[in-house]
Design a protein around this motif. Structure first.
Motif, PDB file in Angstrom:
ATOM      1  N   LEU A 160      41.457  36.520  33.832  1.00 48.75           N
ATOM      2  CA  LEU A 160      42.767  35.924  33.878  1.00 48.75           C
ATOM      3  C   LEU A 160      43.708  37.176  33.675  1.00 48.75           C
ATOM      4  CD1 LEU A 160      45.167  33.984  33.951  1.00 48.75           C
ATOM      5  CD2 LEU A 160      44.519  33.520  31.611  1.00 48.75           C
ATOM      6  N   HIS A 164      39.149  34.872  40.467  1.00 43.42           N
ATOM      7  CA  HIS A 164      39.710  35.163  39.258  1.00 43.42           C
ATOM      8  C   HIS A 164      41.025  34.482  39.326  1.00 43.42           C
ATOM      9  CE1 HIS A 164      41.174  38.145  42.238  1.00 43.42           C
ATOM     10  NE2 HIS A 164      42.355  38.120  41.470  1.00 43.42           N
ATOM     11  N   GLU A 165      41.831  34.489  38.191  1.00 40.80           N
ATOM     12  CA  GLU A 165      43.186  33.885  38.127  1.00 40.80           C
ATOM     13  C   GLU A 165      44.384  34.816  37.987  1.00 40.80           C
ATOM     14  OE1 GLU A 165      42.427  29.513  35.913  1.00 40.80           O
ATOM     15  OE2 GLU A 165      41.966  31.300  34.787  1.00 40.80           O
ATOM     16  N   ILE A 201      49.672  29.697  36.490  1.00 39.99           N
ATOM     17  CA  ILE A 201      48.435  30.309  36.586  1.00 39.99           C
ATOM     18  C   ILE A 201      47.688  29.843  38.243  1.00 39.99           C
ATOM     19  CG2 ILE A 201      46.038  30.574  35.689  1.00 39.99           C
ATOM     20  CD1 ILE A 201      47.336  30.498  32.842  1.00 39.99           C
ATOM     21  N   ALA A 228      48.042  35.075  36.384  1.00 41.05           N
ATOM     22  CA  ALA A 228      49.003  34.542  35.560  1.00 41.05           C
ATOM     23  C   ALA A 228      50.422  34.832  36.115  1.00 41.05           C
ATOM     24  CB  ALA A 228      49.011  34.891  33.873  1.00 41.05           C
TER      25      ALA A 228
END
Length: 203
Positions: free
Chosen positions: A47, A130-131, A118, A133
């Protein structure tokens, strides 16, 4: 204590009012990230922070959308911070200028965030899933016809807000566009109706 590299992120978030519980939860996760990560912008962590922008032409009330091949959708511009960058708005401004060629972009109507979310990113380009934000801003241009795509497979298109909402596949982007519409209405934008397209449009 908040790590120095994450401080600009926490400062931007401290001035932002979330609009719903889901957004509040995302803000909470990002705050925790700035506390735990040495650099929350690093692409190597699952993240990480990104910054993006919805570019508007206040005179016509249109928004500039970019085709993203990897995600297969029309989205806003923006992306990752470069090494040494820590200011979210600065990242959004740089990315927006690089992706559109516009050199007159300014925060609209001020430097406030319009959305914090997110979002999951699928594996691709040698990266695992994945992430992001994503901290989202609104930028304005007074020269919409000067927009030029950064590369042939990333065309740009000026759209009305209803058109943009129809073509994007991402619910979180439609929510961002809804907020932009509220912002434009509040500032009295949208007096022209002509449409402009830059690059090869894809639906």
């Amino acid at each position: 204590m908040t790590r120095a590299v994450g401080r600009p992120i926490t400062e931007v978030l401290s001035r932002y009012r979330t609009e719903d519980p889901a957004e509040a939860a995302d803000v909470g996760r990002i705050r925790a990230l700035t506390e735990s990560a040495a650099d929350p912008w690093l692409r190597s962590i699952p993240l990480h922070v990104t910054a993006s922008a919805l570019i508007v032409h206040p005179g016509s009330g249109r928004v500039l959308m970019r085709w993203h091949v990897r995600l297969g959708s029309w989205l806003q511009v923006g992306g990752h911070g470069d090494p040494g960058e820590t200011d979210p708005l600065g990242v959004a401004l740089r990315e927006a200028a690089e992706e559109t060629g516009l050199d007159d972009l300014v925060p609209y109507p001020d430097e406030s965030l319009v959305q914090v979310v997110i979002v999951p990113v699928p594996a691709g380009g040698g990266e695992p899933a994945h992430e992001h934000a994503d901290l989202r801003f609104v930028l304005a241009t007074g020269s919409p016809d000067a927009a030029r795509p950064e590369k042939p497979d990333a065309p740009l298109r000026w759209m009305t807000l209803p058109e943009a909402m129809e073509v994007t596949a991402e619910a979180n982007v439609r929510e961002a566009l809804r907020r932009v519409g509220t912002l434009l209405a509040r500032t009295g934008a949208g007096t022209e109706t002509a449409g402009t397209e830059t690059g090869t449009a894809r639906g």
